[in-house]
Design an enzyme around this catalytic site. Structure first.
Site, mmCIF file in Angstrom:
data_model
loop_
_atom_site.group_PDB
_atom_site.id
_atom_site.type_symbol
_atom_site.label_atom_id
_atom_site.label_comp_id
_atom_site.label_asym_id
_atom_site.label_seq_id
_atom_site.Cartn_x
_atom_site.Cartn_y
_atom_site.Cartn_z
ATOM 1 C CB SER A 1 -1.096 0.093 1.361
ATOM 2 O OG SER A 1 -0.133 1.034 2.806
ATOM 3 C CG ASP A 2 2.081 5.645 -1.265
ATOM 4 O OD1 ASP A 2 2.611 6.323 -0.299
ATOM 5 O OD2 ASP A 2 2.139 6.452 -2.275
ATOM 6 C CD1 TRP A 3 1.239 7.991 5.087
ATOM 7 C CD2 TRP A 3 3.575 7.641 4.830
ATOM 8 N NE1 TRP A 3 1.794 8.787 6.166
ATOM 9 C CE2 TRP A 3 2.796 8.060 6.200
ATOM 10 C CE3 TRP A 3 4.354 6.925 4.460
ATOM 11 C CZ2 TRP A 3 4.061 8.089 6.999
ATOM 12 C CZ3 TRP A 3 5.061 7.510 6.028
ATOM 13 C CH2 TRP A 3 5.397 7.819 6.936
#
Length: 732
Positions: free
Chosen positions: A292-294
């Site tokens: 995932s991203d942040w």
């Protein structure tokens, strides 16, 4: 094609992973899917601590919560680059704690090393991707990948969140400069070259590091231009423009993918089963793991209102195809996924699938070789050879856009008045993800690197005077510039942007700020020849200035060697050869790309940018002629060979990039007026000529048809190089 050795290696890894997986508890499996930020294991009260890890916190993360990955750099006192010795010690600590775990599964440590080892002090920091694209030199992109991987590995880090394979077709977007430009073919060529240099044939080798394709998919085309906002991309456009670069990255061997932080057609990237599983896995054949991203899994609940609860958000993301969660500031993902697995809402088969993918990459990266020694710093970090390659990349990335009456190159004896906010800063040549997240901490930049001003002063045999021209600091600043100009032969006007990335870089308009426009107008009104130099990550509107300036240099973000590279070009020590990887708009809303559809230049609609895609001047003159195809008629599954002559008819040694475009004259889906399908960069002495050959494959002639399948349709095709065209026909 896979070799026998590759198959044997894959079978060995598969067997090792299967055996390890069979021994793991549910808690250990869920931990492998959890990625936390460094702050979760870091010491906060220390100031520039040589040992910024809190041992108790690290053990809590790795031993108690079985965390599989850590990312980012120390926050002591704020997120910034660390000395290489500190990194190496930190990584030894992390490896030491993972060795204490029951199964001794290593942590994979990820970092945003997007233009070199950005969070290691004194690393070789290359031009940003938009500049690398402007070189049209895949060999330089390959070497950047090699050098970056070597310096990341020497720092002890394991995994690089690069390259960005989004294509930059929305100039407002604050991450445009992280892309390889607006064209599919160019971005594919530069991105895959980087991956191959970075990973080699085996990224377990001591100098290689696995890459991560970002940000799958559609992230770069927000309709309002702002970061992390919706894109509206139909399936045909997605498959024509936005998927091919990622598919090429998968074929090049990149083993990880990071997810789009925003949404496409109403579906957030982290919830999009169609993109993450149907297309990425089933169609592209991606075998690695998806991260995932942040904090974006949480945001399915907090921001997107797609999930009914934080637990629901975890379930949606994991079942859509996310294998690892960048949580990043707590262990909530671990706890929630554990509950979901125990209740059967997320089946063990899905947990095992994700963990199998993660463990496979860890084995492939050599992280299970617990006795492996760290790569020596000497000869692998900040070497003179790497710096020389970086300087060449910077030189080739800078675009000479205008040169009236050969104002450039400037004689070294000339007296130059240098003014503007970007003249004496290193940060404006490097942009975000440089030493700090936003790249703006000028005081942390290396003192031995030269700004544009200092590089000019180093080379000049005349007088160099610098006046900032900032009316905010001095209300008479512009008056002083006007008064001083009369004592100089030329004015170098340095304009552009301060560093930024992500939402911090969101803007309402591409127009330059009024104070810069005021300074530009005053400089032009002095009557002295003005050379405009722009630095920054986006094409800010400079039309009125460029129309009146004698010379225009588009610098974008040329990296740590950018100051000297620009001085080399201004004084003629290097003949410029950069080409625009984007269309440079004439007006704030004049966003028509080079590969526009016929109706965009029909009945009053015009393609009229300030500078077109592929534009870039030289101090010599090149010509192309003799464009020809080897066959006037081919079958749909055959190649066609195109040849053309390129000549240096000027008086200086120089490099020219020959761009080959095609146009499908009539098709069942409207086709762009032209599309780049090949390019070659050649160096020619004055009077020298070369015959270049290009091969166009069926894929180059294909498009996404009415049924959303890739197809080559019979009919006429036009090939374009320079001012010449040649035609051929495709039959059934």
């Amino acid at each position: 094609m896979k070799t026998k050795e590759t198959h044997l290696e894959e079978n060995t890894v598969s067997t090792q992973v299967k055996h390890l997986l069979s021994q793991m508890t549910l808690e250990e499996k869920v931990g492998q899917m959890t990625q936390i930020d460094f702050s979760m294991v870091g010491v906060f009260e220390a100031q520039d601590a040589k040992h910024p890890i809190d041992s108790e916190k690290l053990e809590e993360a790795v031993i108690k919560h079985h965390v599989g990955s850590i990312l980012n750099c120390p926050s002591t006192p704020h997120n910034k680059a660390q000395p290489i010795e500190t990194w190496r010690h930190m990584m030894q600590e992390v490896e030491g704690v993972s060795a204490k775990t029951r199964l001794k599964i290593p942590v994979i440590y990820g970092i945003d090393a997007i233009h070199g080892a950005t969070y290691t002090k004194n690393a070789v920091l290359f031009p940003q991707a938009i500049n690398m694209a402007a070189t049209f030199n895949t060999e330089l992109s390959f070497k950047e990948g090699e050098i970056t991987a070597r310096e990341v590995r020497a720092s002890g880090q394991h995994w690089n969140f690069a390259p960005v394979m989004d294509i930059g077709r929305q100039p407002l977007w604050p991450r445009l400069w992280e892309t390889y430009g607006e064209d599919v073919h160019l971005a594919t060529a530069m991105g895959t070259a980087y991956i191959k240099g970075h990973q080699g044939d085996n990224f377990s080798e001591p100098t290689k590091v696995p890459t991560c394709l970002k940000h799958y998919v559609g992230y770069s085309f927000p309709i309002n231009g702002k970061d992390r906002t919706p894109a509206w991309i139909g399936e045909r456009m997605l498959r024509e423009y936005f998927l091919p670069t990622f598919e090429a990255g998968v074929k090049a061997g990149s083993p990880t993918v990071m997810v789009n932080s925003a949404e496409v057609d109403g579906i957030p990237g982290h919830a999009n089963y169609h993109y993450l599983t149907t297309i990425l896995r089933d169609e592209m054949g991606f075998k690695g793991f998806v991260v995932s991203d942040w904090e974006d899994i949480k945001r399915l609940y907090t921001r997107d209102k797609l999930a009914a609860s934080p637990k629901d958000a975890v379930k949606i993301a994991v079942m859509a195809g996310v294998d690892m969660s960048m949580v990043p500031f707590d262990f909530s993902f671990y706890g929630l996924l554990l509950e979901l697995a125990q209740s059967g809402e997320v089946p063990m088969s899905r947990i095992d699938e994700a963990v199998r993918r993660i463990l496979t990459v860890k084995y492939q990266a050599g992280l299970f070789e617990h006795d492996r020694k760290q790569l020596p710093v000497e000869s692998n970090f900040a070497t003179p050879e790497a710096t020389a390659i970086n300087r060449q990349a910077a030189r080739e990335s800078i675009i000479l856009a205008k040169n009236s009456n050969q104002i450039l190159p400037v004689k070294k004896e000339a007296n130059i008045l240098v003014t503007g906010p970007t003249a004496d800063l290193l940060s404006v040549m490097n942009g975000g993800w440089t030493i700090t997240w936003q790249g703006h901490a000028e005081e942390l930049y290396p003192q031995d690197k030269l700004t544009v001003l200092k590089a000019l002063q180093k080379k000049s045999l005349g007088k160099i005077t610098y006046l900032n021209g900032d009316v905010r600091a001095d209300e008479k600043a512009i008056d002083k510039v006007v008064a001083e100009a009369k004592h100089h032969d030329v004015v170098l006007l340095c304009l552009g942007e301060q560093p930024y990335t992500e939402t911090v870089g969101n803007i309402e308009t591409l127009a330059l700020e009024p104070t810069q426009m005021e300074l530009a107008e005053a400089a032009i009104n002095t009557g002295k020849p003005v050379i405009l130099l722009t630095l920054g990550g986006r094409p800010r509107i400079i039309t009125s200035i460029a129309n009146q300036a004698a010379g225009v240099i588009l610098g974008f973000l040329p990296g740590m060697e950018g100051g000297e590279a620009i001085a080399d070009i201004i004084y003629g020590d290097y003949n410029p050869d950069g080409k625009l990887p984007i269309t440079y708009p004439r007006n704030t809303n004049g966003i028509t790309l080079y590969d526009h559809k016929p109706m965009e230049s029909f009945e009053g609609n015009v393609y009229n940018p300030l500078f077109p895609f592929g534009h870039g001047l030289s101090y010599t003159t090149f010509a192309t002629d003799g464009l020809a195809v080897d066959k006037e008629q081919i079958k749909w599954d055959e190649n066609v060979t195109v040849t053309v002559n390129v000549s240096n008819i000027g008086t200086r040694l120089g490099k020219e990039t020959v761009l080959l475009y095609i146009h499908d004259v009539a098709a069942s889906v409207t086709r762009p007026n032209k599309q780049l399908k090949a390019f070659q960069k050649v160096e020619l002495e004055p009077g020298e000529a070369k015959k270049l050959s290009f091969t166009l494959s069926p894929y180059d002639l294909s498009f996404i048809g009415v049924d959303l399948k890739r197809v080559v349709e019979p009919g006429e095709f036009r090939v374009m190089v320079g001012n010449e065209t040649a035609n051929f026909w495709v039959t059934e």
